[in-house]
Design an enzyme around this catalytic site. Sequence first.
Site, PDB file in Angstrom:
ATOM      1  N   THR A 297      39.947 -26.076  42.428  1.00  0.00           N
ATOM      2  CA  THR A 297      40.675 -25.302  41.425  1.00  0.00           C
ATOM      3  C   THR A 297      41.004 -26.148  40.199  1.00  0.00           C
ATOM      4  O   THR A 297      41.168 -27.372  40.309  1.00  0.00           O
ATOM      5  CB  THR A 297      41.988 -24.763  42.040  1.00  0.00           C
ATOM      6  OG1 THR A 297      42.846 -24.281  41.013  1.00  0.00           O
ATOM      7  CG2 THR A 297      42.743 -25.846  42.799  1.00  0.00           C
ATOM      8  N   ASP A 298      41.156 -25.490  39.055  1.00  0.00           N
ATOM      9  CA  ASP A 298      41.573 -26.203  37.846  1.00  0.00           C
ATOM     10  C   ASP A 298      42.994 -26.764  37.975  1.00  0.00           C
ATOM     11  O   ASP A 298      43.381 -27.661  37.233  1.00  0.00           O
ATOM     12  CB  ASP A 298      41.470 -25.298  36.605  1.00  0.00           C
ATOM     13  CG  ASP A 298      42.363 -24.062  36.649  1.00  0.00           C
ATOM     14  OD1 ASP A 298      43.000 -23.802  37.709  1.00  0.00           O
ATOM     15  OD2 ASP A 298      42.414 -23.330  35.634  1.00  0.00           O
ATOM     16  N   GLU A 299      43.760 -26.246  38.953  1.00  0.00           N
ATOM     17  CA  GLU A 299      45.160 -26.668  39.062  1.00  0.00           C
ATOM     18  C   GLU A 299      45.291 -28.127  39.474  1.00  0.00           C
ATOM     19  O   GLU A 299      46.370 -28.716  39.348  1.00  0.00           O
ATOM     20  CB  GLU A 299      45.917 -25.754  40.041  1.00  0.00           C
ATOM     21  CG  GLU A 299      45.891 -24.302  39.584  1.00  0.00           C
ATOM     22  CD  GLU A 299      46.863 -23.395  40.318  1.00  0.00           C
ATOM     23  OE1 GLU A 299      47.882 -23.891  40.819  1.00  0.00           O
ATOM     24  OE2 GLU A 299      46.588 -22.186  40.370  1.00  0.00           O
TER      25      GLU A 299
ATOM     26  N   TYR B 195      50.473 -26.911  46.619  1.00  0.00           N
ATOM     27  CA  TYR B 195      49.133 -26.307  46.699  1.00  0.00           C
ATOM     28  C   TYR B 195      48.112 -27.164  45.962  1.00  0.00           C
ATOM     29  O   TYR B 195      47.094 -27.589  46.526  1.00  0.00           O
ATOM     30  CB  TYR B 195      49.142 -24.879  46.122  1.00  0.00           C
ATOM     31  CG  TYR B 195      47.750 -24.361  45.793  1.00  0.00           C
ATOM     32  CD1 TYR B 195      46.819 -24.124  46.796  1.00  0.00           C
ATOM     33  CD2 TYR B 195      47.357 -24.130  44.468  1.00  0.00           C
ATOM     34  CE1 TYR B 195      45.531 -23.669  46.501  1.00  0.00           C
ATOM     35  CE2 TYR B 195      46.081 -23.676  44.161  1.00  0.00           C
ATOM     36  CZ  TYR B 195      45.160 -23.451  45.175  1.00  0.00           C
ATOM     37  OH  TYR B 195      43.892 -23.008  44.884  1.00  0.00           O
TER      38      TYR B 195
ATOM     39  N   LYS C 114      44.898 -29.465  47.267  1.00  0.00           N
ATOM     40  CA  LYS C 114      43.512 -29.265  46.815  1.00  0.00           C
ATOM     41  C   LYS C 114      42.969 -30.565  46.202  1.00  0.00           C
ATOM     42  O   LYS C 114      41.821 -30.941  46.433  1.00  0.00           O
ATOM     43  CB  LYS C 114      43.431 -28.118  45.798  1.00  0.00           C
ATOM     44  CG  LYS C 114      43.726 -26.737  46.364  1.00  0.00           C
ATOM     45  CD  LYS C 114      42.717 -26.259  47.414  1.00  0.00           C
ATOM     46  CE  LYS C 114      41.343 -25.979  46.846  1.00  0.00           C
ATOM     47  NZ  LYS C 114      40.473 -25.315  47.867  1.00  0.00           N
TER      48      LYS C 114
HETATM   49  P1  NAD Z   1      42.247 -16.263  49.795  1.00  0.00           P
HETATM   50  O1  NAD Z   1      43.645 -16.692  50.072  1.00  0.00           O
HETATM   51  O2  NAD Z   1      41.984 -14.868  49.347  1.00  0.00           O
HETATM   52  O3  NAD Z   1      41.343 -16.486  51.116  1.00  0.00           O
HETATM   53  C1  NAD Z   1      41.431 -17.648  51.886  1.00  0.00           C
HETATM   54  C2  NAD Z   1      40.609 -17.395  53.156  1.00  0.00           C
HETATM   55  O4  NAD Z   1      40.656 -18.595  53.956  1.00  0.00           O
HETATM   56  C3  NAD Z   1      41.156 -16.266  54.037  1.00  0.00           C
HETATM   57  O5  NAD Z   1      40.104 -15.446  54.478  1.00  0.00           O
HETATM   58  C4  NAD Z   1      41.825 -17.003  55.184  1.00  0.00           C
HETATM   59  O6  NAD Z   1      41.856 -16.241  56.394  1.00  0.00           O
HETATM   60  C5  NAD Z   1      40.946 -18.239  55.296  1.00  0.00           C
HETATM   61  N1  NAD Z   1      41.631 -19.373  55.928  1.00  0.00           N
HETATM   62  C6  NAD Z   1      42.865 -19.865  55.623  1.00  0.00           C
HETATM   63  N2  NAD Z   1      43.163 -20.891  56.439  1.00  0.00           N
HETATM   64  C7  NAD Z   1      42.090 -21.070  57.257  1.00  0.00           C
HETATM   65  C8  NAD Z   1      41.797 -21.983  58.300  1.00  0.00           C
HETATM   66  N3  NAD Z   1      42.674 -22.935  58.688  1.00  0.00           N
HETATM   67  N4  NAD Z   1      40.600 -21.888  58.929  1.00  0.00           N
HETATM   68  C9  NAD Z   1      39.705 -20.933  58.567  1.00  0.00           C
HETATM   69  N5  NAD Z   1      39.935 -20.023  57.595  1.00  0.00           N
HETATM   70  C10 NAD Z   1      41.124 -20.101  56.949  1.00  0.00           C
HETATM   71  O7  NAD Z   1      41.660 -17.319  48.770  1.00  0.00           O
HETATM   72  P2  NAD Z   1      40.747 -17.121  47.475  1.00  0.00           P
HETATM   73  O8  NAD Z   1      41.598 -16.720  46.343  1.00  0.00           O
HETATM   74  O9  NAD Z   1      39.564 -16.326  47.849  1.00  0.00           O
HETATM   75  O10 NAD Z   1      40.326 -18.647  47.212  1.00  0.00           O
HETATM   76  C11 NAD Z   1      39.198 -19.213  47.889  1.00  0.00           C
HETATM   77  C12 NAD Z   1      39.046 -20.659  47.460  1.00  0.00           C
HETATM   78  O11 NAD Z   1      38.881 -20.719  46.039  1.00  0.00           O
HETATM   79  C13 NAD Z   1      40.246 -21.544  47.793  1.00  0.00           C
HETATM   80  O12 NAD Z   1      39.784 -22.796  48.236  1.00  0.00           O
HETATM   81  C14 NAD Z   1      40.976 -21.684  46.470  1.00  0.00           C
HETATM   82  O13 NAD Z   1      41.681 -22.906  46.387  1.00  0.00           O
HETATM   83  C15 NAD Z   1      39.826 -21.610  45.487  1.00  0.00           C
HETATM   84  N6  NAD Z   1      40.174 -21.098  44.157  1.00  0.00           N
HETATM   85  C16 NAD Z   1      40.811 -19.902  44.026  1.00  0.00           C
HETATM   86  C17 NAD Z   1      41.083 -19.417  42.745  1.00  0.00           C
HETATM   87  C18 NAD Z   1      41.763 -18.067  42.533  1.00  0.00           C
HETATM   88  O14 NAD Z   1      42.091 -17.727  41.393  1.00  0.00           O
HETATM   89  N7  NAD Z   1      41.958 -17.261  43.570  1.00  0.00           N
HETATM   90  C19 NAD Z   1      40.730 -20.167  41.609  1.00  0.00           C
HETATM   91  C20 NAD Z   1      40.075 -21.386  41.798  1.00  0.00           C
HETATM   92  C21 NAD Z   1      39.803 -21.840  43.076  1.00  0.00           C
END
Ligand code: NAD
Length: 331
Positions: A125-127, A149, A153
């Site tokens: 993430t950009d964060e 968080y 990351k």
């Molecule tokens: P989300 O919270 O919607 O989904 C996370 C998924 O991971 C869920 O299906 C959950 O059940 C699963 N999970 C959590 N803990 C787990 C574990 N211990 N073992 C197996 N599965 C597990 O997240 P998202 O928004 O789809 O983000 C996905 C990725 O992208 C993350 O790594 C996040 O840091 C990154 N990201 C998200 C954003 C955003 O805006 N949402 C932006 C940049 C990066």
Amino acid sequence: MPTRILVTGGAGFIGSRYVRTLLAPESELQVTVLDRLTYAGNPANLASVRGRPGFRFVTGDICDPQVVDRVVAEADEIVHFAAETHVDRSITGAQEFVRTNVLGTQVLLEAAVRHGVRRFVHVSTDEVYGSIADGSWPEDHPLLPSSPYSASKASSDLLAFSYHTTYGLDVCVTRCCNNFGPRQFPEKVIPLFVTRLLNGRKVPLFGSGDNTREWIHVDDHVAALERVRTAGRAGEAYNIGSGVELTNRQLTALLLEDCGADWSSVERVSDRPGHDRRYSVDTAKIRRELGWAPRRDFRTALAETVDWYRRHDSWWSSEANRGLLPRPPAA
Ligand code: NAD
């Protein structure tokens, strides 16, 4: 032999979009999803690919070395989404973030080395960069995360690079800005605001509303991840962003407009502790090296997203019924 891809966290918002893209009708890829199905994982997000010959779902925890060893042994490549992802939850309980985001990533990396995985895309993430007043971060900017968080990351990014340097694992790290689109758990600001406004409820705006975020449609993020998986250089980080910046107040105004509500539906709430002021990624590298560029027009995509939540109230009201949504702020 078709490429076998392990997608962790594939039942979540972005991971499920990625899996549905990988398994487009003409695809010959084999995809295994490993997901613990936490509150954020929803099997309904994968309903359209369930039953496809190339698809398999394994319920399991990325911190569990046994299940991880079993699925990694059968994978050529890994795209790692699984994480605890909500900043506010990390402020009230950081331990699960460290467990899943740091330990879980290390367990996956170790198994990837053991089984000779050819490519490991770590979705970050950009964060991790912290807050930036002016300009945009290049990939080699120091990591200065502010929340538990983003600190978890950033730690996982460093672990991923260490497995490249130490063990020669083919790792790419991606750092994307804020995503929006269908099937995002309604604790994040856009689906939270939309689902509340469509229900005639009030929405909470943090502090002054001046905090600025860069927004990208999930389809553009997924397309960038595919470019990185198939053509990224090992040991490199790639920023992913749209250049579309909005203050939270500006975003709120657009969501009010699209939901047919006005500012009387907005309640000011005290600011998030450690709230980063502004994020902005420099995307010159991925554009230059991998020929990627975002395609979705922000305003159109936002309106379509609001419309998706309007037409899919069964998806999000079932989430709300699970009692997992944050309580409305005190009046
Ligand atoms: P989300 O919270 O919607 O989904 C996370 C998924 O991971 C869920 O299906 C959950 O059940 C699963 N999970 C959590 N803990 C787990 C574990 N211990 N073992 C197996 N599965 C597990 O997240 P998202 O928004 O789809 O983000 C996905 C990725 O992208 C993350 O790594 C996040 O840091 C990154 N990201 C998200 C954003 C955003 O805006 N949402 C932006 C940049 C990066």
